[in-house]
Design a protein around this motif. Sequence first.
Motif, PDB file in Angstrom:
ATOM      1  N   ILE A 157      15.914   9.827 -18.714  1.00  0.00           N
ATOM      2  CA  ILE A 157      17.167   9.120 -18.430  1.00  0.00           C
ATOM      3  C   ILE A 157      17.255   8.764 -16.943  1.00  0.00           C
ATOM      4  O   ILE A 157      17.647   7.645 -16.571  1.00  0.00           O
ATOM      5  N   LEU A 158      16.865   9.711 -16.080  1.00  0.00           N
ATOM      6  CA  LEU A 158      16.898   9.471 -14.636  1.00  0.00           C
ATOM      7  C   LEU A 158      15.894   8.384 -14.239  1.00  0.00           C
ATOM      8  O   LEU A 158      16.195   7.524 -13.403  1.00  0.00           O
ATOM      9  N   ASN A 159      14.690   8.426 -14.823  1.00  0.00           N
ATOM     10  CA  ASN A 159      13.691   7.387 -14.540  1.00  0.00           C
ATOM     11  C   ASN A 159      14.191   6.011 -14.943  1.00  0.00           C
ATOM     12  O   ASN A 159      13.981   5.018 -14.231  1.00  0.00           O
ATOM     13  N   ALA A 160      14.863   5.944 -16.105  1.00  0.00           N
ATOM     14  CA  ALA A 160      15.410   4.657 -16.573  1.00  0.00           C
ATOM     15  C   ALA A 160      16.553   4.194 -15.666  1.00  0.00           C
ATOM     16  O   ALA A 160      16.686   3.006 -15.376  1.00  0.00           O
ATOM     17  N   LYS A 161      17.354   5.142 -15.188  1.00  0.00           N
ATOM     18  CA  LYS A 161      18.484   4.808 -14.319  1.00  0.00           C
ATOM     19  C   LYS A 161      18.020   4.144 -13.027  1.00  0.00           C
ATOM     20  O   LYS A 161      18.610   3.165 -12.562  1.00  0.00           O
ATOM     21  N   TYR A 162      16.933   4.687 -12.442  1.00  0.00           N
ATOM     22  CA  TYR A 162      16.443   4.178 -11.161  1.00  0.00           C
ATOM     23  C   TYR A 162      15.296   3.176 -11.311  1.00  0.00           C
ATOM     24  O   TYR A 162      14.706   2.766 -10.313  1.00  0.00           O
ATOM     25  N   GLY A 163      14.976   2.808 -12.526  1.00  0.00           N
ATOM     26  CA  GLY A 163      13.927   1.813 -12.751  1.00  0.00           C
ATOM     27  C   GLY A 163      12.522   2.336 -12.573  1.00  0.00           C
ATOM     28  O   GLY A 163      11.575   1.553 -12.449  1.00  0.00           O
ATOM     29  N   LEU A 164      12.333   3.644 -12.592  1.00  0.00           N
ATOM     30  CA  LEU A 164      11.011   4.226 -12.394  1.00  0.00           C
ATOM     31  C   LEU A 164      10.168   4.239 -13.665  1.00  0.00           C
ATOM     32  O   LEU A 164       9.007   4.651 -13.630  1.00  0.00           O
ATOM     33  N   ASP A 165      10.765   3.808 -14.781  1.00  0.00           N
ATOM     34  CA  ASP A 165      10.019   3.746 -16.036  1.00  0.00           C
ATOM     35  C   ASP A 165       9.326   2.395 -16.234  1.00  0.00           C
ATOM     36  O   ASP A 165       8.564   2.214 -17.179  1.00  0.00           O
ATOM     37  N   LYS A 166       9.569   1.464 -15.318  1.00  0.00           N
ATOM     38  CA  LYS A 166       8.969   0.129 -15.427  1.00  0.00           C
ATOM     39  C   LYS A 166       7.574   0.117 -14.807  1.00  0.00           C
ATOM     40  O   LYS A 166       7.225   1.033 -14.041  1.00  0.00           O
ATOM     41  N   PHE A 208       8.111  -5.498  -6.745  1.00  0.00           N
ATOM     42  CA  PHE A 208       8.779  -6.757  -6.414  1.00  0.00           C
ATOM     43  C   PHE A 208      10.307  -6.616  -6.479  1.00  0.00           C
ATOM     44  O   PHE A 208      11.027  -7.308  -5.743  1.00  0.00           O
ATOM     45  N   ALA A 209      10.785  -5.729  -7.323  1.00  0.00           N
ATOM     46  CA  ALA A 209      12.226  -5.453  -7.328  1.00  0.00           C
ATOM     47  C   ALA A 209      12.623  -4.781  -6.016  1.00  0.00           C
ATOM     48  O   ALA A 209      13.655  -5.118  -5.410  1.00  0.00           O
ATOM     49  N   TYR A 210      11.793  -3.847  -5.561  1.00  0.00           N
ATOM     50  CA  TYR A 210      12.047  -3.165  -4.285  1.00  0.00           C
ATOM     51  C   TYR A 210      11.974  -4.154  -3.126  1.00  0.00           C
ATOM     52  O   TYR A 210      12.812  -4.128  -2.221  1.00  0.00           O
ATOM     53  N   LEU A 211      10.965  -5.033  -3.151  1.00  0.00           N
ATOM     54  CA  LEU A 211      10.800  -6.027  -2.088  1.00  0.00           C
ATOM     55  C   LEU A 211      11.998  -6.963  -2.021  1.00  0.00           C
ATOM     56  O   LEU A 211      12.498  -7.278  -0.933  1.00  0.00           O
ATOM     57  N   SER A 212      12.467  -7.391  -3.184  1.00  0.00           N
ATOM     58  CA  SER A 212      13.626  -8.288  -3.235  1.00  0.00           C
ATOM     59  C   SER A 212      14.864  -7.631  -2.638  1.00  0.00           C
ATOM     60  O   SER A 212      15.605  -8.251  -1.868  1.00  0.00           O
ATOM     61  N   ASN A 213      15.071  -6.373  -2.977  1.00  0.00           N
ATOM     62  CA  ASN A 213      16.230  -5.660  -2.437  1.00  0.00           C
ATOM     63  C   ASN A 213      16.073  -5.382  -0.945  1.00  0.00           C
ATOM     64  O   ASN A 213      17.042  -5.451  -0.179  1.00  0.00           O
ATOM     65  N   MET A 214      14.828  -5.068  -0.527  1.00  0.00           N
ATOM     66  CA  MET A 214      14.579  -4.753   0.875  1.00  0.00           C
ATOM     67  C   MET A 214      14.862  -5.952   1.771  1.00  0.00           C
ATOM     68  O   MET A 214      15.375  -5.802   2.889  1.00  0.00           O
ATOM     69  N   ILE A 215      14.499  -7.145   1.320  1.00  0.00           N
ATOM     70  CA  ILE A 215      14.758  -8.360   2.094  1.00  0.00           C
ATOM     71  C   ILE A 215      16.263  -8.523   2.348  1.00  0.00           C
ATOM     72  O   ILE A 215      16.690  -9.050   3.384  1.00  0.00           O
ATOM     73  N   LYS A 216      17.062  -8.038   1.403  1.00  0.00           N
ATOM     74  CA  LYS A 216      18.527  -8.111   1.550  1.00  0.00           C
ATOM     75  C   LYS A 216      19.086  -6.950   2.378  1.00  0.00           C
ATOM     76  O   LYS A 216      20.293  -6.847   2.583  1.00  0.00           O
ATOM     77  N   VAL A 243       0.838  -1.208   0.000  1.00  0.00           N
ATOM     78  CA  VAL A 243       0.000   0.000   0.000  1.00  0.00           C
ATOM     79  C   VAL A 243       0.870   1.253   0.000  1.00  0.00           C
ATOM     80  O   VAL A 243       0.594   2.221  -0.723  1.00  0.00           O
ATOM     81  N   LEU A 244       1.918   1.253   0.818  1.00  0.00           N
ATOM     82  CA  LEU A 244       2.829   2.398   0.857  1.00  0.00           C
ATOM     83  C   LEU A 244       3.470   2.636  -0.500  1.00  0.00           C
ATOM     84  O   LEU A 244       3.592   3.779  -0.950  1.00  0.00           O
ATOM     85  N   PHE A 245       3.855   1.552  -1.148  1.00  0.00           N
ATOM     86  CA  PHE A 245       4.505   1.659  -2.457  1.00  0.00           C
ATOM     87  C   PHE A 245       3.556   2.296  -3.468  1.00  0.00           C
ATOM     88  O   PHE A 245       3.943   3.199  -4.227  1.00  0.00           O
ATOM     89  N   LEU A 246       2.312   1.834  -3.477  1.00  0.00           N
ATOM     90  CA  LEU A 246       1.324   2.395  -4.402  1.00  0.00           C
ATOM     91  C   LEU A 246       1.059   3.873  -4.096  1.00  0.00           C
ATOM     92  O   LEU A 246       0.940   4.696  -5.016  1.00  0.00           O
ATOM     93  N   MET A 247       0.969   4.198  -2.801  1.00  0.00           N
ATOM     94  CA  MET A 247       0.670   5.584  -2.416  1.00  0.00           C
ATOM     95  C   MET A 247       1.783   6.538  -2.845  1.00  0.00           C
ATOM     96  O   MET A 247       1.511   7.663  -3.279  1.00  0.00           O
TER      97      MET A 247
END
Length: 314
Positions: A51-60, A67-75, A26-30
């Motif tokens: 270019i900045l959006n593509a660099k940080y993956g915000l264009d996906k 799920f990319a954020y969740l995977s990294n957060m678990i680590k 929910v936080l992610f969506l908000m």
Amino acid sequence: MDKSMLKYIGKRLLISAITLFVILFVLFLMTRLMPGSPFNSEKLSRDQIAILNAKYGLDKPVIVQFFAYLSNMIKGDFGVSYQLYPDQSVAELVMDRAKISFIYGIAATLFGTIVGMALGIFAALKRNTIWDTIATVISVLGVSIPSFVFALLMVILFGVNLQWAPVAYNEAQPITSSVLPVLALSMSVIANVARFTRTEMISVLGSEYITLAMAKGLDQKTLILRHALRNALIPVITILGPILVNLMTGTMVVEQICGVPGLGTILINSIHANDYNIIMACSFLYAAMYILIVLAIDVSYGFIDPRIRLGKGE
């Protein structure tokens, strides 16, 4: 610890994990639905923003980002700051400030609990006297007046006029700089704990087993500390969890007033700057603390009152 208690704790841990997952989603969506983006500068062209959006993956797509954020957060990787502290680790930024807010919250809770319990016990023992009235007035004022108002009053009185303590946070004087904000935060704790302690102590002191103990000739100190206070502690402990987390979140305005570089300050600044990762990390930390504290308090019931432990087992 018996099997039923372990099973209960296991269930609560599973529910807590699911709840944290839902909160994170929910936080992610908000954050993604917030107006604007981390790159709102008029100096940036559309191509530079792309270019900045593509660099940080915000264009996906959002679900891929989540799920990319969740995977990294678990680590243990909460990403980097986009705007406030470009490319700095959010985990390091947040944890450094969380330590300060946590220390303030713990100190205010401990001080407020001790003073509040003493005030509540005193009011219960002096029931329907002028001292009971004074204690009640103090409790009402503590609940009614926000902590940031107390902070302003203390800064003006003790910081500016009397100069007993620093007006703003000073890294060279961390202890003296903490006195005013901790006192301001502890006022609500004192008020709430005093009210609950007084109510429960009056109820417990009027029970039959206390009357029996008094008939046996137990002295008042033993009667209060060993019998009455133990039973009155359960509802008090119940409110300490939410109080502690509320103090952590409530320090935002107090930190701004006293110039404290805590978690609240960086969260407010990140919201203004649309710095998604800092907002996510701070908000998730608050949610995780709340759930863990409530879980710890719930489990502690069984150790305080065996009847609750048996009830859980059944």
